[in-house]
Design a protein around this motif. Structure first.
Motif, PDB file in Angstrom:
ATOM      1  N   LYS A 124       0.848  -1.198   0.000  1.00  0.00           N
ATOM      2  CA  LYS A 124       0.000   0.000   0.000  1.00  0.00           C
ATOM      3  C   LYS A 124       0.883   1.247   0.000  1.00  0.00           C
ATOM      4  N   MET A 125       0.247   2.353  -0.333  1.00  0.00           N
ATOM      5  CA  MET A 125       0.978   3.606  -0.318  1.00  0.00           C
ATOM      6  C   MET A 125       1.396   3.930   1.104  1.00  0.00           C
ATOM      7  N   SER A 126       2.671   4.298   1.236  1.00  0.00           N
ATOM      8  CA  SER A 126       3.205   4.699   2.527  1.00  0.00           C
ATOM      9  C   SER A 126       3.596   6.168   2.440  1.00  0.00           C
ATOM     10  N   TRP A 127       2.878   7.003   3.247  1.00  0.00           N
ATOM     11  CA  TRP A 127       3.126   8.445   3.234  1.00  0.00           C
ATOM     12  C   TRP A 127       4.155   8.781   4.303  1.00  0.00           C
ATOM     13  N   ILE A 128       5.321   9.219   3.841  1.00  0.00           N
ATOM     14  CA  ILE A 128       6.406   9.523   4.758  1.00  0.00           C
ATOM     15  C   ILE A 128       6.256  10.924   5.331  1.00  0.00           C
ATOM     16  N   GLY A 129       5.818  11.857   4.505  1.00  0.00           N
ATOM     17  CA  GLY A 129       5.535  13.195   4.995  1.00  0.00           C
ATOM     18  C   GLY A 129       6.479  14.246   4.474  1.00  0.00           C
ATOM     19  N   VAL A 130       6.295  15.462   5.028  1.00  0.00           N
ATOM     20  CA  VAL A 130       7.100  16.610   4.616  1.00  0.00           C
ATOM     21  C   VAL A 130       8.382  16.622   5.441  1.00  0.00           C
ATOM     22  N   SER A 131       9.503  16.785   4.741  1.00  0.00           N
ATOM     23  CA  SER A 131      10.813  16.848   5.398  1.00  0.00           C
ATOM     24  C   SER A 131      11.532  18.109   4.946  1.00  0.00           C
ATOM     25  N   ALA A 132      12.465  18.549   5.792  1.00  0.00           N
ATOM     26  CA  ALA A 132      13.212  19.769   5.467  1.00  0.00           C
ATOM     27  C   ALA A 132      14.169  19.530   4.295  1.00  0.00           C
ATOM     28  N   GLN A 133      14.559  18.264   4.044  1.00  0.00           N
ATOM     29  CA  GLN A 133      15.401  17.915   2.905  1.00  0.00           C
ATOM     30  C   GLN A 133      15.098  16.471   2.524  1.00  0.00           C
ATOM     31  N   SER A 134      15.739  15.999   1.470  1.00  0.00           N
ATOM     32  CA  SER A 134      15.481  14.653   0.972  1.00  0.00           C
ATOM     33  C   SER A 134      15.817  13.610   2.046  1.00  0.00           C
ATOM     34  N   VAL A 135      15.003  12.560   2.098  1.00  0.00           N
ATOM     35  CA  VAL A 135      15.211  11.526   3.106  1.00  0.00           C
ATOM     36  C   VAL A 135      16.284  10.529   2.683  1.00  0.00           C
ATOM     37  N   ILE A 136      16.707  10.581   1.396  1.00  0.00           N
ATOM     38  CA  ILE A 136      17.690   9.619   0.910  1.00  0.00           C
ATOM     39  C   ILE A 136      18.873  10.275   0.218  1.00  0.00           C
TER      40      ILE A 136
ATOM     41  N   VAL B 223      10.959  18.524   0.925  1.00  0.00           N
ATOM     42  CA  VAL B 223      10.310  17.543   0.056  1.00  0.00           C
ATOM     43  C   VAL B 223       9.126  16.918   0.787  1.00  0.00           C
ATOM     44  N   PHE B 224       8.199  16.412  -0.014  1.00  0.00           N
ATOM     45  CA  PHE B 224       7.131  15.570   0.508  1.00  0.00           C
ATOM     46  C   PHE B 224       7.363  14.187  -0.081  1.00  0.00           C
ATOM     47  N   ALA B 225       7.638  13.189   0.784  1.00  0.00           N
ATOM     48  CA  ALA B 225       8.064  11.860   0.343  1.00  0.00           C
ATOM     49  C   ALA B 225       6.987  10.828   0.569  1.00  0.00           C
ATOM     50  N   PHE B 226       6.908   9.904  -0.345  1.00  0.00           N
ATOM     51  CA  PHE B 226       5.989   8.763  -0.214  1.00  0.00           C
ATOM     52  C   PHE B 226       6.546   7.629  -1.080  1.00  0.00           C
ATOM     53  N   GLY B 227       6.143   6.407  -0.789  1.00  0.00           N
ATOM     54  CA  GLY B 227       6.647   5.265  -1.550  1.00  0.00           C
ATOM     55  C   GLY B 227       5.823   4.007  -1.308  1.00  0.00           C
ATOM     56  N   ARG B 228       6.213   2.964  -2.057  1.00  0.00           N
ATOM     57  CA  ARG B 228       5.506   1.692  -1.902  1.00  0.00           C
ATOM     58  C   ARG B 228       6.408   0.551  -2.419  1.00  0.00           C
ATOM     59  N   LEU B 229       6.059  -0.651  -2.060  1.00  0.00           N
ATOM     60  CA  LEU B 229       6.811  -1.828  -2.510  1.00  0.00           C
ATOM     61  C   LEU B 229       6.539  -2.116  -3.972  1.00  0.00           C
ATOM     62  N   ILE B 230       7.584  -2.715  -4.653  1.00  0.00           N
ATOM     63  CA  ILE B 230       7.415  -3.194  -6.026  1.00  0.00           C
ATOM     64  C   ILE B 230       7.380  -4.708  -5.942  1.00  0.00           C
ATOM     65  N   TYR B 231       6.323  -5.296  -6.497  1.00  0.00           N
ATOM     66  CA  TYR B 231       6.112  -6.736  -6.401  1.00  0.00           C
ATOM     67  C   TYR B 231       6.367  -7.411  -7.752  1.00  0.00           C
ATOM     68  N   ASP B 232       6.854  -8.690  -7.631  1.00  0.00           N
ATOM     69  CA  ASP B 232       6.862  -9.577  -8.801  1.00  0.00           C
ATOM     70  C   ASP B 232       5.441 -10.047  -8.992  1.00  0.00           C
ATOM     71  N   LEU B 233       4.831  -9.626 -10.078  1.00  0.00           N
ATOM     72  CA  LEU B 233       3.406  -9.892 -10.258  1.00  0.00           C
ATOM     73  C   LEU B 233       3.121 -11.368 -10.511  1.00  0.00           C
ATOM     74  N   ASN B 234       4.146 -12.111 -10.948  1.00  0.00           N
ATOM     75  CA  ASN B 234       3.919 -13.540 -11.192  1.00  0.00           C
ATOM     76  C   ASN B 234       3.944 -14.313  -9.885  1.00  0.00           C
ATOM     77  N   GLU B 235       4.942 -14.042  -9.080  1.00  0.00           N
ATOM     78  CA  GLU B 235       5.074 -14.791  -7.833  1.00  0.00           C
ATOM     79  C   GLU B 235       4.533 -14.017  -6.637  1.00  0.00           C
ATOM     80  N   HIS B 236       4.192 -12.722  -6.855  1.00  0.00           N
ATOM     81  CA  HIS B 236       3.653 -11.828  -5.831  1.00  0.00           C
ATOM     82  C   HIS B 236       4.588 -11.769  -4.616  1.00  0.00           C
ATOM     83  N   THR B 237       5.822 -11.481  -4.918  1.00  0.00           N
ATOM     84  CA  THR B 237       6.822 -11.313  -3.873  1.00  0.00           C
ATOM     85  C   THR B 237       7.477  -9.962  -4.079  1.00  0.00           C
TER      86      THR B 237
END
Length: 591
Positions: A154-166, A174-188
């Motif tokens: 699911k979408m993970s909202w990291i939030g507003v930061s004074a600078q980049s988190v990475i 920046v306002f950062a958010f992210g999510r996992l990338i899955y193998d759609l065949n094996e769903h991993t």
């Protein structure tokens, strides 16, 4: 205690000021309460609209960010390239450039993107954004990485930061958010995508909720972390806001006054975010405070104006009364010549007119008393002048009567006795001017006895007065002058026997004493002249003595009974004359 507080002016002043102040305060309280209710209703409506608009704006932003993240996490070519492990370095370089180009194409599709970072779990990182990027190699141990993995796709909202988190080289907020990338065949899961965008859109949406410059806004994720806030360095919601109940559904808006602040809590329909705003009551009620100050100024001004109006009204009522009091003091000191000329309210004008009439009446009565007193003194002086020594005279007449009695001349003795009684009655003024009708009848009895003797019984006399009227008071020497005039001017010139009648007759409103003779009478001209003389006007004729005596009698009569009771004379040539003396009927029980 104020000086003059019991005056009508001060009483009216305080009464008017008190009533107007009470009315003004009542109206002000009602208007202020109504204004508060309308203001709170308007504030609630504005808050509802702002929150609804902000929620819609956040919803639009989050859906766009969610779609952006899905465009990367669901890209089949990207997923395939991330899973490949080529042994050839050239192929590995080609794959890396292909992934970077894919990310770059997405990066340039939006203007608010700061950086896109794709990482597989083999430790490789693909970035697009800052050309001088310095990626944190220890990113796997960071909180945001753990949050993305815990979100399980699911979408993970990291939030507003004074600078980049990475990216250590990216110092912009920046306002950062992210999510996992899955193998759609094996769903991993095979990696993660981290996206950083400019936070201005989030901050602008938050600013739309600010009711004042001191409003605090906190955006909380569904996982309980602070995503954005108007306050710097905030990691959690302040304690006064932590115990508030959360909205029951995505469409609910919770409003509450807490610890001197207006708190508004809403929940976004997408993303599960909770937005909390806190505004000090002093800012919320700033307009009400201005309204209250305005009302204070207006009420104070109106009270001052009402005091001015009250002073004018009180003065307009009290000034004529003060003038009247000054005139009353003059009257009290004996000055009856002043007349008030006041133009004011109807009642005061009526009071002024009544006062003027009263002063005029008093002055008239005083003048009448003076005239009556002069008449009384003149009558007394006349009696004294006509009798050199009345006591010596009627004592001498008594002595002559007893000498006549000794000689047997009874008729002449009775005449002398009657003359003595007349002198005694007319000279005795010690008891004043008032006598009873009975005393007057006795007096005219003595007088008529002398007249009958002098006229050798050529006169017939009849006295017919009801005994119940005998105690009525009347001026002394009332009937005798009238009978004297009747005998002298009406009966003596007759060539035939005369008749004289004295009687009393009653009508509806008063009692009339009437002296009637059947003498020579008077012509109309003589009657008019006599009537004018009796009433104090006209010229004196040859019978001036008769007019003066009747005039004196009329004045004394009116002095005793009033102007409404005046001597009346009726006469016709050769038919006789009637003199009528009207007087008020005695009240029942006064006889």
């Amino acid at each position: 205690m104020f000086r003059g507080q019991h005056s009508i002016s001060m009483r009216l002043f305080f009464l008017i000021v008190f009533c107007m102040t009470a009315v003004l305060l009542l109206i002000s309280v009602l208007v202020y309460n109504r204004t508060i209710a309308q203001y709170h209703q308007r504030l609630n409506d504005i808050t509802q609209k702002n929150v609804s608009q902000t929620d819609a704006l956040f919803d639009l932003l989050l859906r766009g960010y969610d779609s952006l993240s899905k465009s990367i996490s669901s890209n089949m070519d990207l997923i395939r390239l991330l899973q490949e492990k080529p042994d050839n370095a050239a192929i590995d370089f080609i794959n890396e450039r292909t992934i970077t180009n894919m990310i770059g194409a997405i990066y340039y599709s939006r203007e608010d993107l700061i950086g896109i970072h794709v990482m597989n779990f083999n430790g490789k990182i693909y970035n697009y954004g800052n050309a001088m990027s310095a990626i944190d190699t220890d990113y796997a141990a960071s909180d945001w990485f753990s949050m993305i993995r815990a979100a399980a796709g699911k979408m993970s909202w990291i939030g507003v930061s004074a600078q980049s988190v990475i990216d250590r080289a990216e110092t912009r907020p920046v306002f950062a958010f992210g999510r996992l990338i899955y193998d759609l065949n094996e769903h991993t899961p095979i990696g993660i995508v981290l996206i950083e965008v400019e936070p201005q859109s989030i901050l602008d949406a938050m600013a739309n909720l600010k009711l004042s410059d001191h409003t605090e806004i906190y955006v909380e994720s569904d996982q309980g972390s602070i995503l954005a806030s108007t306050e710097p360095n905030v990691t959690e919601i302040p304690k006064p806001l932590q115990g508030l109940p959360a909205p029951g559904s995505d469409q609910d808006i919770f409003t509450q006054d807490t610890d001197g602040h207006l708190v508004i809590v809403s929940k976004l329909p997408f993303g599960g975010w909770t937005i909390t705003s806190r505004t000090p009551d002093a800012d919320v009620n700033a307009e009400l405070n201005q309204t209250r100050r305005f009302l204070f100024v207006v009420v104070a001004a109106l009270i001052a104006f009402s005091a001015f109006i009250a002073s004018l009204v009180a003065r307009s009522i009290s000034s004529p009364l003060k003038r009247m009091i000054r005139e009353m003091k003059k009257v009290e000191s004996g000055n009856f010549n002043g007349m008030l000329d006041i133009s004011s309210y109807k009642e005061i004008n009526q009071l002024t007119a009544s006062f003027n009439r009263m002063v005029g009446r008093i002055s008239e009565l005083i003048e009448r008393v003076k005239i009556s007193s002069v008449s009384e003194k003149n009558a007394e002086l006349h009696a004294l002048q006509s009798q050199v020594n009345p006591h010596f005279l009627y004592n001498t007449l008594d002595m002559i009567y007893w000498m006549m009695d000794e000689k047997g001349d009874e008729r002449l003795g009775e005449v002398i006795l009657s003359l003595s009684a007349m002198f005694r009655y007319s000279s005795n003024w010690e008891d004043g001017m008032e006598v009873t009708l009975r005393e007057e009848v006795e007096q005219i009895g003595h007088y008529l006895r002398i007249i009958l003797t002098r006229l050798d019984n050529r006169l017939q006399v009849e006295i017919d007065i009801d005994p119940r009227w005998m105690d009525i008071k009347l001026p002394k020497m009332t009937l005798q002058p009238i009978i004297e005039n009747a005998v002298k001017h009406g009966l003596e010139p007759l060539k035939r026997p005369g008749e004289l009648k004295v009687f009393a007759e009653r009508d509806a409103s008063h009692l009339n004493l009437v002296v009637r003779d059947n003498g020579v009478g008077m012509t109309e001209e003589q009657l008019c002249s006599l009537t004018e003389s009796v009433n104090g006007g006209g010229k004196q004729s040859g019978k001036g003595r008769r007019g003066i005596g009747m005039q004196n009698l009329n004045r004394r009569w009116q002095h005793m009974y009033g102007e409404a009771y005046s001597l009346q004379v009726k006469s016709s040539p050769d038919e006789g004359t009637s003199v009528i003396l009207p007087l008020p009927l005695p009240m029942e029980g006064e006889q």
